[in-house]
Design a protein around this motif. Sequence first.
Motif, PDB file in Angstrom:
ATOM      1  N   MET A 132       0.847  -1.193   0.000  1.00  0.00           N
ATOM      2  CA  MET A 132       0.000   0.000   0.000  1.00  0.00           C
ATOM      3  C   MET A 132       0.878   1.236   0.000  1.00  0.00           C
ATOM      4  N   SER A 133       0.441   2.264  -0.722  1.00  0.00           N
ATOM      5  CA  SER A 133       1.271   3.438  -0.933  1.00  0.00           C
ATOM      6  C   SER A 133       1.517   4.246   0.331  1.00  0.00           C
ATOM      7  N   ASN A 134       0.691   4.070   1.352  1.00  0.00           N
ATOM      8  CA  ASN A 134       0.887   4.836   2.587  1.00  0.00           C
ATOM      9  C   ASN A 134       1.640   4.038   3.662  1.00  0.00           C
ATOM     10  N   ILE A 135       2.321   2.977   3.249  1.00  0.00           N
ATOM     11  CA  ILE A 135       3.178   2.207   4.150  1.00  0.00           C
ATOM     12  C   ILE A 135       4.623   2.373   3.706  1.00  0.00           C
ATOM     13  N   HIS A 136       5.475   2.787   4.628  1.00  0.00           N
ATOM     14  CA  HIS A 136       6.903   2.906   4.342  1.00  0.00           C
ATOM     15  C   HIS A 136       7.669   2.041   5.327  1.00  0.00           C
ATOM     16  N   VAL A 137       8.400   1.063   4.804  1.00  0.00           N
ATOM     17  CA  VAL A 137       9.233   0.191   5.626  1.00  0.00           C
ATOM     18  C   VAL A 137      10.675   0.685   5.530  1.00  0.00           C
ATOM     19  N   SER A 138      11.292   0.932   6.666  1.00  0.00           N
ATOM     20  CA  SER A 138      12.643   1.473   6.679  1.00  0.00           C
ATOM     21  C   SER A 138      13.625   0.525   5.991  1.00  0.00           C
ATOM     22  N   SER A 139      14.518   1.108   5.217  1.00  0.00           N
ATOM     23  CA  SER A 139      15.593   0.328   4.596  1.00  0.00           C
ATOM     24  C   SER A 139      16.944   0.673   5.217  1.00  0.00           C
ATOM     25  N   HIS A 140      16.924   1.436   6.318  1.00  0.00           N
ATOM     26  CA  HIS A 140      18.165   1.868   6.947  1.00  0.00           C
ATOM     27  C   HIS A 140      18.913   0.650   7.501  1.00  0.00           C
ATOM     28  N   PRO A 141      20.171   0.471   7.137  1.00  0.00           N
ATOM     29  CA  PRO A 141      20.913  -0.706   7.613  1.00  0.00           C
ATOM     30  C   PRO A 141      21.061  -0.759   9.130  1.00  0.00           C
ATOM     31  N   CYS A 142      21.128   0.398   9.775  1.00  0.00           N
ATOM     32  CA  CYS A 142      21.254   0.400  11.238  1.00  0.00           C
ATOM     33  C   CYS A 142      19.963  -0.058  11.905  1.00  0.00           C
ATOM     34  N   VAL A 143      18.816   0.289  11.303  1.00  0.00           N
ATOM     35  CA  VAL A 143      17.541  -0.196  11.822  1.00  0.00           C
ATOM     36  C   VAL A 143      17.497  -1.714  11.737  1.00  0.00           C
TER      37      VAL A 143
ATOM     38  N   VAL B  78      -7.583  15.778  13.978  1.00  0.00           N
ATOM     39  CA  VAL B  78      -6.250  16.005  13.421  1.00  0.00           C
ATOM     40  C   VAL B  78      -6.297  15.923  11.896  1.00  0.00           C
ATOM     41  N   LYS B  79      -5.385  16.638  11.231  1.00  0.00           N
ATOM     42  CA  LYS B  79      -5.344  16.665   9.770  1.00  0.00           C
ATOM     43  C   LYS B  79      -4.625  15.451   9.185  1.00  0.00           C
ATOM     44  N   LYS B  80      -3.580  15.007   9.886  1.00  0.00           N
ATOM     45  CA  LYS B  80      -2.763  13.905   9.377  1.00  0.00           C
ATOM     46  C   LYS B  80      -2.246  13.095  10.549  1.00  0.00           C
ATOM     47  N   ILE B  81      -2.127  11.784  10.335  1.00  0.00           N
ATOM     48  CA  ILE B  81      -1.598  10.883  11.357  1.00  0.00           C
ATOM     49  C   ILE B  81      -0.408  10.131  10.796  1.00  0.00           C
ATOM     50  N   VAL B  82       0.671  10.080  11.569  1.00  0.00           N
ATOM     51  CA  VAL B  82       1.805   9.222  11.250  1.00  0.00           C
ATOM     52  C   VAL B  82       1.857   8.137  12.319  1.00  0.00           C
TER      53      VAL B  82
ATOM     54  N   GLU C 278      -7.267   1.958   7.333  1.00  0.00           N
ATOM     55  CA  GLU C 278      -8.312   2.584   8.126  1.00  0.00           C
ATOM     56  C   GLU C 278      -8.646   3.991   7.626  1.00  0.00           C
ATOM     57  N   TRP C 279      -7.619   4.755   7.240  1.00  0.00           N
ATOM     58  CA  TRP C 279      -7.831   6.123   6.737  1.00  0.00           C
ATOM     59  C   TRP C 279      -6.698   6.412   5.749  1.00  0.00           C
ATOM     60  N   PRO C 280      -6.733   5.804   4.567  1.00  0.00           N
ATOM     61  CA  PRO C 280      -5.594   5.850   3.647  1.00  0.00           C
ATOM     62  C   PRO C 280      -5.139   7.255   3.272  1.00  0.00           C
ATOM     63  N   GLU C 281      -6.092   8.175   3.137  1.00  0.00           N
ATOM     64  CA  GLU C 281      -5.727   9.528   2.725  1.00  0.00           C
ATOM     65  C   GLU C 281      -5.152  10.357   3.864  1.00  0.00           C
ATOM     66  N   GLY C 282      -5.323   9.906   5.096  1.00  0.00           N
ATOM     67  CA  GLY C 282      -4.883  10.697   6.232  1.00  0.00           C
ATOM     68  C   GLY C 282      -3.809  10.053   7.087  1.00  0.00           C
ATOM     69  N   VAL C 283      -3.493   8.772   6.823  1.00  0.00           N
ATOM     70  CA  VAL C 283      -2.557   8.032   7.666  1.00  0.00           C
ATOM     71  C   VAL C 283      -1.332   7.599   6.865  1.00  0.00           C
ATOM     72  N   GLN C 284      -0.165   7.848   7.424  1.00  0.00           N
ATOM     73  CA  GLN C 284       1.089   7.329   6.887  1.00  0.00           C
ATOM     74  C   GLN C 284       1.667   6.371   7.911  1.00  0.00           C
ATOM     75  N   VAL C 285       1.995   5.163   7.495  1.00  0.00           N
ATOM     76  CA  VAL C 285       2.580   4.167   8.395  1.00  0.00           C
ATOM     77  C   VAL C 285       4.076   4.096   8.131  1.00  0.00           C
ATOM     78  N   LEU C 286       4.866   4.311   9.162  1.00  0.00           N
ATOM     79  CA  LEU C 286       6.321   4.210   9.075  1.00  0.00           C
ATOM     80  C   LEU C 286       6.765   3.135  10.045  1.00  0.00           C
ATOM     81  N   ILE C 287       7.446   2.115   9.520  1.00  0.00           N
ATOM     82  CA  ILE C 287       7.737   0.944  10.347  1.00  0.00           C
ATOM     83  C   ILE C 287       9.142   0.436  10.057  1.00  0.00           C
TER      84      ILE C 287
END
Length: 218
Positions: free
Chosen positions: A1-12, A158-162, A179-188
Amino acid sequence: MSNIHVSSHPCVRAKLSQLRSSSASPRDTKALVHEIATLLAADALASLTTVEVGESTTALGATYTVEEIAQKVVLVPILRSGLGMLEAFNGLLPTPSAIHHLGLFREKATLSPVEYYNNLPTSSSSTHPADIAIILDPVIATGGTAVAAIQTLKDWGVKKIVLCSILGAKAGVEHAAAEWPEGVQVLIGAVDPETNSKGMIVPGLGDIGDRLFLTIGK
């Protein structure tokens, strides 16, 4: 899904491997959660913008333009384990943000979320309570708790949720993001394939709240 970002940081990735280990001490667990959260916070806050608010002088007497964060940001840790991520986010923000706690737990039989604490202030109908609310919860298992938090904050205005987490199960992360694709960004930090019959992520981190607060075996 376009509002999901999975970290690619090697330290993470490397620190998450250390956090997964059953040999990680309580002190190590707390430090690793903080360190991973700091790396995730840098990504989560990168979309903020600044606004010029005046001028000041440097130690050499030179004039420079003063900038501040343009958005009103609030931090929303999910009790208990979200508290382990709070210092990392608050420490990166240039000025302190309001912190609003949500207490949610999963009922053992149904795994459904139950709210037991909410200190969101009453918002005025003429103003929005925040431009961005950042939910802090180290794990997204079934997604039920995340969805309940998103619904609460959306109703609050709230206008936007991370939604920021260290680890999630695939289905739970997608559940929260939908749940709210236009208003929620998931960072994991990373996504695991599944949960077990008790709603625990596999391979997962175990009960991160118990590990952080030394309540294993309660």
